[in-house]
Design an enzyme around this catalytic site. Structure first.
Site, PDB file in Angstrom:
ATOM      1  CB  THR A  84       3.845   4.251  -7.529  1.00 24.72           C
ATOM      2  OG1 THR A  84       4.316   5.377  -6.771  1.00 24.72           O
ATOM      3  CG2 THR A  84       4.870   3.600  -8.645  1.00 24.72           C
ATOM      4  CE1 TYR A 139      -5.886   3.370  -0.418  1.00 24.84           C
ATOM      5  CE2 TYR A 139      -3.644   3.752  -0.002  1.00 24.84           C
ATOM      6  CZ  TYR A 139      -4.833   3.094  -0.569  1.00 24.84           C
ATOM      7  OH  TYR A 139      -4.603   1.975  -1.592  1.00 24.84           O
ATOM      8  CG  ASP A 188      -7.897   4.648  -4.390  1.00 24.15           C
ATOM      9  OD1 ASP A 188      -9.015   4.614  -4.771  1.00 24.15           O
ATOM     10  OD2 ASP A 188      -7.056   3.580  -4.755  1.00 24.15           O
ATOM     11  CD  GLU A 232      -3.022  -0.838   0.054  1.00 20.76           C
ATOM     12  OE1 GLU A 232      -2.884   0.166  -0.800  1.00 20.76           O
ATOM     13  OE2 GLU A 232      -3.673  -1.709  -0.373  1.00 20.76           O
TER      14      GLU A 232
END
Ligand code: SF4
Length: 376
Positions: A49, A126, A144, A43
């Site tokens: 990315t 998150y 997200d 995560e």
């Protein structure tokens, strides 16, 4: 605009989403494990990315640091080296600090609760929600960028996705939809839907398991959502960098741990002032930053690189050491290294781009001899 679904609709929505996820999810290495440490690493890497970039890094990182203790006991330099090229280095410095704290204060055990995760360095809403739901089945909704896009289209939500915190309106919508019996799979399904079907451009609506609940689909306005505030153009900084050669070795310096690219190694240099040429800036910056007098040779490379808040144009020069003793102003450490040893140090991506050119450019401009000895 009404955004609540009835209990029956919610049950149906969750079932459709989960059935779809179980049939169509991508096989990803971190989906084959229940190990909270491995999920945490994945995560952290996945923030900012793409999945395909993360996969080889994830494997390499876990191969080298297979558990929390291995990571906590490793020197930061080694951790940065394994992370090198993935960018956003604050993420891995925080991961390393958090691992050390858990070993020191929690006997090496990972917390299960969302609130405990949020106490750790680098763990925001998150990551805390993702780990506590996926690894510990805690009922925390993940928000997200992918999830925001799905929610924005499902509910015709006009809140700009690039300005809205996860805990705001998107957090409430995600919380409403959350399957509290299977929060980990539900969260992954929402993210997967955004990544593979409800794509930023040309969403694949005919394949979407929840299109019956999607207002954007019903009204044919998927292209108008999500709403984004226009980005301001990134400022560009021009920087001169010198590869200082001395008796076959080159000088590298280490950035302080806090701040942009903290702990990484680089070559001395700095901003080009309006009244000077890149070569003049190179000579001046090297003198100011490390106290050496150098002869600036020809330019090795021009490198463009974009960071999250600015762009940089590096002009890189081969330099011959003339005199002086290294006195650091800014960097915290330095080394004279053989060019073939550069591979052992973690460098920012912009520096890595010109490493292969260093030796050949030196020989082209100054000849293959060892260079002057100097008085250090
Ligand atoms: Fe996204 Fe289309 Fe599904 Fe709506 S129907 S959630 S726009 S993929």
């Amino acid at each position: 605009m009404k955004r609540e679904l009835t209990p029956d609709q919610l049950r149906d929505f969750r079932k459709r989403l989960l059935d779809w996820y179980r049939r169509h999810r991508r096989i990803l290495p971190w989906r084959r494990t229940r190990d909270p440490y491995a999920i945490w690493v994945s995560e952290v890497m996945l923030q900012q990315t793409q999945v395909k970039t993360v996969i080889p890094y994830y494997r390499r990182f876990l191969g080298r640091f297979p558990d929390l203790a291995a990571l906590a006991h490793a020197p930061l330099q080694e951790v940065l080296k394994v992370w090198e090229g993935l960018g956003y280095y604050t993420r891995v410095r925080n991961l390393h600090r958090a691992a050390q704290r858990l070993v020191r204060e929690n006997g090496g055990a990972l917390p299960a609760a969302y609130e405990q995760w949020k106490q750790l360095p680098g763990v925001g809403e998150y990551i805390a929600a993702a780990i506590s739901s996926i690894a510990f089945q805690q009922p925390c909704a993940v928000v997200d960028g992918n999830v925001k896009r799905v929610l924005s289209r499902l509910f015709l939500c006009d809140e700009p996705v690039n300005r809205s915190p996860s805990s705001g309106v998107f957090g409430s919508l995600a919380d409403q939809l959350l399957d509290r019996d299977k929060p980990g799979d539900h969260n992954q399904a929402m993210m997967e839907l955004g990544a593979t079907v409800c794509r930023p451009r040309r969403p694949l609506c005919p394949r979407c398991p929840v299109r019956g609940y999607c207002r954007a689909f019903r009204e044919g306005v998927q292209g108008r959502y999500p709403v984004r505030l226009a980005r301001t153009a990134l400022p560009e900084v021009s920087v001169a960098v010198g590869v200082v050669h001395r008796e076959g070795r080159v000088l590298i310096t280490q950035r302080r741990e806090k701040g942009l690219l903290g702990g990484l190694w680089e070559f001395p240099g700095g901003k080009i002032q309006p009244n000077e040429s890149p070569a003049q800036a190179c000579r001046r910056e090297i003198h100011e930053e490390v106290g050496l007098v150098v002869e600036v040779g020809t330019r090795i490379a021009r490198i463009k690189h974009a960071y999250s808040h600015f762009k940089v144009m590096l002009q890189v020069f081969s330099c011959r050491y003339l005199r002086g003793k290294v006195r650091l102003k800014g960097p915290v450490n330095f080394q004279w290294v053989w060019p073939e040893e550069l591979e052992n140090y973690p460098f920012p991506a912009a520096n890595r781009k010109f490493l292969p050119l260093i030796q050949q450019s030196w020989e082209r401009f100054f000849g293959p001899d060892d260079g002057p000895g100097g008085d250090e």
